[in-house]
Design a protein around this motif. Structure first.
Motif, PDB file in Angstrom:
ATOM      1  N   MET A   1       0.821  -1.182   0.000  1.00  0.00           N
ATOM      2  CA  MET A   1       0.000   0.000   0.000  1.00  0.00           C
ATOM      3  C   MET A   1       0.871   1.255   0.000  1.00  0.00           C
ATOM      4  N   SER A   2       2.125   1.123  -0.296  1.00  0.00           N
ATOM      5  CA  SER A   2       3.001   2.288  -0.307  1.00  0.00           C
ATOM      6  C   SER A   2       2.832   3.077  -1.601  1.00  0.00           C
ATOM      7  N   PHE A   3       3.218   4.341  -1.557  1.00  0.00           N
ATOM      8  CA  PHE A   3       3.183   5.250  -2.710  1.00  0.00           C
ATOM      9  C   PHE A   3       1.787   5.403  -3.307  1.00  0.00           C
ATOM     10  N   ASN A   4       0.756   5.491  -2.480  1.00  0.00           N
ATOM     11  CA  ASN A   4      -0.606   5.618  -2.988  1.00  0.00           C
ATOM     12  C   ASN A   4      -1.302   6.913  -2.614  1.00  0.00           C
ATOM     13  N   LYS A   5      -0.611   7.804  -1.900  1.00  0.00           N
ATOM     14  CA  LYS A   5      -1.182   9.071  -1.454  1.00  0.00           C
ATOM     15  C   LYS A   5      -2.432   8.867  -0.601  1.00  0.00           C
ATOM     16  N   LEU A   6      -2.455   7.769   0.161  1.00  0.00           N
ATOM     17  CA  LEU A   6      -3.558   7.519   1.090  1.00  0.00           C
ATOM     18  C   LEU A   6      -3.424   8.491   2.253  1.00  0.00           C
ATOM     19  N   SER A   7      -4.527   9.003   2.738  1.00  0.00           N
ATOM     20  CA  SER A   7      -4.459  10.014   3.790  1.00  0.00           C
ATOM     21  C   SER A   7      -5.441   9.717   4.913  1.00  0.00           C
ATOM     22  N   GLY A   8      -5.317  10.492   5.985  1.00  0.00           N
ATOM     23  CA  GLY A   8      -6.172  10.307   7.152  1.00  0.00           C
ATOM     24  C   GLY A   8      -5.532   9.343   8.119  1.00  0.00           C
ATOM     25  N   GLN A   9      -6.313   8.858   9.054  1.00  0.00           N
ATOM     26  CA  GLN A   9      -5.809   7.888  10.017  1.00  0.00           C
ATOM     27  C   GLN A   9      -5.821   6.488   9.416  1.00  0.00           C
ATOM     28  N   ILE A  10      -4.935   5.663   9.894  1.00  0.00           N
ATOM     29  CA  ILE A  10      -4.915   4.266   9.454  1.00  0.00           C
ATOM     30  C   ILE A  10      -6.159   3.596  10.029  1.00  0.00           C
ATOM     31  N   PRO A  11      -7.009   3.010   9.186  1.00  0.00           N
ATOM     32  CA  PRO A  11      -8.279   2.433   9.657  1.00  0.00           C
ATOM     33  C   PRO A  11      -8.075   1.207  10.556  1.00  0.00           C
ATOM     34  N   ALA A  12      -8.519   1.320  11.785  1.00  0.00           N
ATOM     35  CA  ALA A  12      -8.401   0.217  12.740  1.00  0.00           C
ATOM     36  C   ALA A  12      -9.194  -0.999  12.281  1.00  0.00           C
ATOM     37  N   SER A  13     -10.328  -0.777  11.631  1.00  0.00           N
ATOM     38  CA  SER A  13     -11.174  -1.894  11.205  1.00  0.00           C
ATOM     39  C   SER A  13     -10.474  -2.778  10.184  1.00  0.00           C
ATOM     40  N   ILE A  14      -9.652  -2.203   9.339  1.00  0.00           N
ATOM     41  CA  ILE A  14      -8.917  -2.999   8.348  1.00  0.00           C
ATOM     42  C   ILE A  14      -7.828  -3.811   9.032  1.00  0.00           C
ATOM     43  N   LEU A  15      -7.111  -3.183   9.962  1.00  0.00           N
ATOM     44  CA  LEU A  15      -6.027  -3.886  10.651  1.00  0.00           C
ATOM     45  C   LEU A  15      -6.535  -5.063  11.461  1.00  0.00           C
ATOM     46  N   SER A  16      -7.700  -4.930  12.045  1.00  0.00           N
ATOM     47  CA  SER A  16      -8.230  -6.024  12.859  1.00  0.00           C
ATOM     48  C   SER A  16      -8.617  -7.236  12.016  1.00  0.00           C
ATOM     49  N   GLN A  17      -8.744  -7.068  10.718  1.00  0.00           N
ATOM     50  CA  GLN A  17      -9.093  -8.173   9.823  1.00  0.00           C
ATOM     51  C   GLN A  17      -7.866  -8.805   9.165  1.00  0.00           C
ATOM     52  N   CYS A  18      -6.680  -8.325   9.510  1.00  0.00           N
ATOM     53  CA  CYS A  18      -5.442  -8.784   8.854  1.00  0.00           C
ATOM     54  C   CYS A  18      -4.515  -9.514   9.816  1.00  0.00           C
ATOM     55  N   SER A  19      -5.041 -10.356  10.657  1.00  0.00           N
ATOM     56  CA  SER A  19      -4.228 -10.988  11.701  1.00  0.00           C
ATOM     57  C   SER A  19      -3.150 -11.913  11.143  1.00  0.00           C
ATOM     58  N   GLN A  20      -3.288 -12.406   9.934  1.00  0.00           N
ATOM     59  CA  GLN A  20      -2.302 -13.323   9.359  1.00  0.00           C
ATOM     60  C   GLN A  20      -1.270 -12.626   8.470  1.00  0.00           C
ATOM     61  N   LEU A  21      -1.405 -11.319   8.300  1.00  0.00           N
ATOM     62  CA  LEU A  21      -0.487 -10.562   7.452  1.00  0.00           C
ATOM     63  C   LEU A  21       0.909 -10.582   8.051  1.00  0.00           C
ATOM     64  N   GLN A  22       1.926 -10.834   7.224  1.00  0.00           N
ATOM     65  CA  GLN A  22       3.300 -10.924   7.712  1.00  0.00           C
ATOM     66  C   GLN A  22       4.097  -9.654   7.448  1.00  0.00           C
ATOM     67  N   GLU A  23       3.716  -8.881   6.446  1.00  0.00           N
ATOM     68  CA  GLU A  23       4.430  -7.647   6.122  1.00  0.00           C
ATOM     69  C   GLU A  23       3.424  -6.569   5.734  1.00  0.00           C
ATOM     70  N   LEU A  24       3.623  -5.369   6.274  1.00  0.00           N
ATOM     71  CA  LEU A  24       2.733  -4.252   5.986  1.00  0.00           C
ATOM     72  C   LEU A  24       3.572  -3.029   5.658  1.00  0.00           C
ATOM     73  N   ASP A  25       3.428  -2.515   4.446  1.00  0.00           N
ATOM     74  CA  ASP A  25       4.186  -1.347   4.010  1.00  0.00           C
ATOM     75  C   ASP A  25       3.228  -0.207   3.708  1.00  0.00           C
ATOM     76  N   LEU A  26       3.195   0.780   4.581  1.00  0.00           N
ATOM     77  CA  LEU A  26       2.344   1.961   4.414  1.00  0.00           C
ATOM     78  C   LEU A  26       3.163   3.193   4.070  1.00  0.00           C
ATOM     79  N   SER A  27       4.394   3.007   3.659  1.00  0.00           N
ATOM     80  CA  SER A  27       5.317   4.107   3.408  1.00  0.00           C
ATOM     81  C   SER A  27       4.873   5.015   2.270  1.00  0.00           C
TER      82      SER A  27
END
Length: 69
Positions: free
Chosen positions: A1-27
């Protein structure tokens, strides 16, 4: 999800559904605010990248993660 010009707060609801994710790039986005506590529930997360954002606050919820940038 890097380099997408996403803005605002990081949505907690999305993170709570990603318990098996091994790498997260929000840069290189425009996220602001604090990290949601739900990121601490991502028990399989090994790498977390969030540089070049406006995230503030403590990262204590990430103490078990192998790589934080």
């Amino acid at each position: 999800m890097s380099f997408n010009k996403l803005s605002g707060q990081i949505p907690a609801s999305i993170l709570s559904q990603c318990s098996q994710l091994q790498e997260l790039d929000l840069s290189y986005n425009i996220f602001s605010g604090t990290l949601p506590r739900e990121i601490g529930n991502m028990t399989q997360l090994q790498k977390f990248y969030a540089y070049r954002n406006n995230i503030t606050g403590m990262v204590y919820v990430l103490l078990g993660i192998g790589t934080i940038w």
